[in-house]
Design an enzyme around this catalytic site. Structure first.
Site, PDB file in Angstrom:
ATOM      1  N   ASP A   1      -7.509  -7.146   3.215  1.00  0.00           N
ATOM      2  CA  ASP A   1      -6.330  -7.226   4.079  1.00  0.00           C
ATOM      3  C   ASP A   1      -6.694  -6.658   5.437  1.00  0.00           C
ATOM      4  O   ASP A   1      -7.586  -5.815   5.541  1.00  0.00           O
ATOM      5  CB  ASP A   1      -5.150  -6.439   3.490  1.00  0.00           C
ATOM      6  CG  ASP A   1      -5.248  -4.951   3.805  1.00  0.00           C
ATOM      7  OD1 ASP A   1      -4.705  -4.531   4.854  1.00  0.00           O
ATOM      8  OD2 ASP A   1      -5.871  -4.203   3.024  1.00  0.00           O
TER       9      ASP A   1
ATOM     10  N   CYS B   1      -3.663 -26.259  16.607  1.00  0.00           N
ATOM     11  CA  CYS B   1      -4.764 -27.098  17.078  1.00  0.00           C
ATOM     12  C   CYS B   1      -4.439 -28.588  17.000  1.00  0.00           C
ATOM     13  O   CYS B   1      -5.002 -29.388  17.749  1.00  0.00           O
ATOM     14  CB  CYS B   1      -6.029 -26.787  16.279  1.00  0.00           C
ATOM     15  SG  CYS B   1      -6.725 -25.162  16.682  1.00  0.00           S
TER      16      CYS B   1
ATOM     17  N   CYS C   1      -4.947 -26.539  11.754  1.00  0.00           N
ATOM     18  CA  CYS C   1      -3.686 -25.800  11.871  1.00  0.00           C
ATOM     19  C   CYS C   1      -2.717 -26.515  12.818  1.00  0.00           C
ATOM     20  O   CYS C   1      -3.108 -27.362  13.625  1.00  0.00           O
ATOM     21  CB  CYS C   1      -3.928 -24.362  12.337  1.00  0.00           C
ATOM     22  SG  CYS C   1      -4.237 -24.163  14.105  1.00  0.00           S
TER      23      CYS C   1
ATOM     24  N   CYS D   1     -10.248 -27.587  13.548  1.00  0.00           N
ATOM     25  CA  CYS D   1      -9.218 -26.804  12.859  1.00  0.00           C
ATOM     26  C   CYS D   1      -8.011 -27.692  12.547  1.00  0.00           C
ATOM     27  O   CYS D   1      -7.566 -28.469  13.394  1.00  0.00           O
ATOM     28  CB  CYS D   1      -8.789 -25.615  13.711  1.00  0.00           C
ATOM     29  SG  CYS D   1      -7.541 -24.574  12.918  1.00  0.00           S
TER      30      CYS D   1
ATOM     31  N   ASP E   1       0.851  -1.185   0.000  1.00  0.00           N
ATOM     32  CA  ASP E   1       0.000   0.000   0.000  1.00  0.00           C
ATOM     33  C   ASP E   1       0.891   1.241   0.000  1.00  0.00           C
ATOM     34  O   ASP E   1       2.096   1.164   0.202  1.00  0.00           O
ATOM     35  CB  ASP E   1      -0.997  -0.010   1.158  1.00  0.00           C
ATOM     36  CG  ASP E   1      -0.338   0.001   2.525  1.00  0.00           C
ATOM     37  OD1 ASP E   1       0.871   0.261   2.597  1.00  0.00           O
ATOM     38  OD2 ASP E   1      -1.035  -0.247   3.519  1.00  0.00           O
TER      39      ASP E   1
ATOM     40  N   HIS F   1      -3.014 -19.972  14.339  1.00  0.00           N
ATOM     41  CA  HIS F   1      -4.421 -20.386  14.367  1.00  0.00           C
ATOM     42  C   HIS F   1      -5.329 -19.330  13.746  1.00  0.00           C
ATOM     43  O   HIS F   1      -6.202 -19.662  12.928  1.00  0.00           O
ATOM     44  CB  HIS F   1      -4.880 -20.673  15.798  1.00  0.00           C
ATOM     45  CG  HIS F   1      -6.360 -20.864  15.884  1.00  0.00           C
ATOM     46  ND1 HIS F   1      -6.991 -22.013  15.461  1.00  0.00           N
ATOM     47  CD2 HIS F   1      -7.348 -20.014  16.288  1.00  0.00           C
ATOM     48  CE1 HIS F   1      -8.297 -21.876  15.611  1.00  0.00           C
ATOM     49  NE2 HIS F   1      -8.539 -20.677  16.113  1.00  0.00           N
TER      50      HIS F   1
END
Length: 388
Positions: free
Chosen positions: A267, A310, A307, A305, A91, A336
């Protein structure tokens, strides 16, 4: 063709697409984690890729101040400098100049401001912003714009829009004369919360051949319903064939609602920032790992989850680490939270492909907002509006 729409949802404005950049294709709708200083806080590039990121966002303002864009250029560009091989969006830093810098002053040529770090005086121009992003070598770049907070007057907003549009032309002129063909310059639609000004911004930008359009000046202190109203209105004016980027917005409910309104790119710093404060996402809303109820809770943050956090660790362990200020807890919560959002985006894309986004949206919001105890009344009011 830079942007290809693969599936259009029949009940909403949502689209499934692919955005082609110099460093690879991006599946849209997409969420971009924020690596302000050239790194997603607490994670390695490999970890960011593993949680599902296809593109990240870095900040021109911060990289200009430290380490300096010339250092990054000498290091081979931002991709090589930070060890990230996929696309990067930078940006302009306009928002940061307005929110962080001290003693700023705007004129037609640019923005004078004092660094929030050491007070050094700088002059930020559209051309300098393009020069910085050329040195960074990012795939998608943004022009310098004026971002006002909620409550700015009509005439203040109109003047800011006029300057933003003139700065866009200067940015395009610089890019066209600077061997930056591989970098995609998006336009930023400003206009505050005045529909007339948003419409004017879009109409004037349609006369310019831009590869994509961003909605700026959103999530700047306005009520949630006002935010959704101006997003919905502005998107209705945008051309179908160009990607639409909603800047700085990325709460889970905002992703689902935004996609249904026709947004392709998001974002937000929220998932990483919340993680460093002990807050984690679940399908039943946001939770805080510091809560005493997790002291002897030996279940993962979210049962289904996939991930790393987890699969390997329990709430009790993460709570223990967090209360001892162990940085590993920040990493685990960040992994996570990001994976939660990327799984959400995967499910959103799947629901668009299957023609059931509206059903998915209602199912998700019903579950996510109902049990979120934080700001309960505000959430219930929002919930009732979103499910209409």
């Amino acid at each position: 063709m830079i942007f290809e729409i693969i599936v259009r949802d029949k009940k909403t404005r949502a689209r499934l697409g692919k955005l082609k950049t110099f460093h690879g294709e991006i599946n849209t709708p997409v969420f971009m984690p924020v690596g302000t200083q050239g790194a997603v806080k607490t994670l390695s590039p490999e970890e960011v890729e593993k949680v599902g990121a296809e593109i990240i966002l870095s900040n021109t303002y911060h990289l200009f101040l430290r380490p300096g864009h010339e250092i990054v250029r000498k290091g081979g560009g931002l991709h090589k400098f930070m060890g990230w091989e996929k696309p990067i969006l930078t940006d302009s830093g306009g928002y940061q100049v307005f929110s962080l810098a001290r003693l700023r002053r705007i004129d037609e040529d640019g923005i004078y401001f004092n660094s929030h770090i050491d007070g050094t005086r700088y002059f930020y121009t559209p051309e300098l912003v393009m020069e910085i992003q050329k040195s960074l070598g990012s795939d998608i770049i943004m022009p310098l714009d004026i971002c006002l907070g909620y409550g700015a007057s009509y005439w203040e907003t109109k003047e800011a829009l006029e300057i933003t549009l003139r700065w866009l032309k200067r940015s395009i002129d610089y890019k066209n004369n600077s061997n930056m063909d591989h970098q995609l310059l998006f336009g930023i639609v400003q206009g505050g919360f005045y529909k007339e000004l948003r419409k004017e911004a879009v109409e004037r930008m349609l006369n310019i051949d831009l590869p994509g359009l961003a909605l700026g000046g959103i999530s700047v202190g306005e009520p949630k319903d006002k935010m959704y109203e101006i997003i919905d209105y502005t998107v209705s004016l945008l051309p179908e064939e160009k990607p639409r980027y909603l800047m700085g917005v990325g709460a889970p409910e905002d992703l689902v609602v935004g996609v249904s309104m026709g947004i392709d790119m998001f974002d937000c710093v929220l998932p990483t920032r919340l993680a460093r404060h002990g807050v984690f996402y679940t399908s039943k809303g946001r939770k805080n790992i510091k809560n005493a109820q997790y002291k002897e809770d030996f279940s993962p943050l979210e049962e289904d989850c996939d991930c790393y956090t987890c699969r390997k660790f329990t709430k009790a362990y993460i709570r223990h680490l967090f209360l001892q200020h162990e940085t590993f807890s920040y990493r685990l919560l960040t992994i996570h939270n990001l994976r939660f959002l990327f799984r959400l985006m995967e499910n959103i894309r799947k629901s668009i492909r299957e023609g059931r986004l509206e059903e998915f949206k209602k199912e998700f919001l019903t579950e996510y907002l109902r049990d979120d105890r934080e700001n309960r009344l505000e959430k219930e009011e929002l919930w009732s509006k979103l499910l209409i």
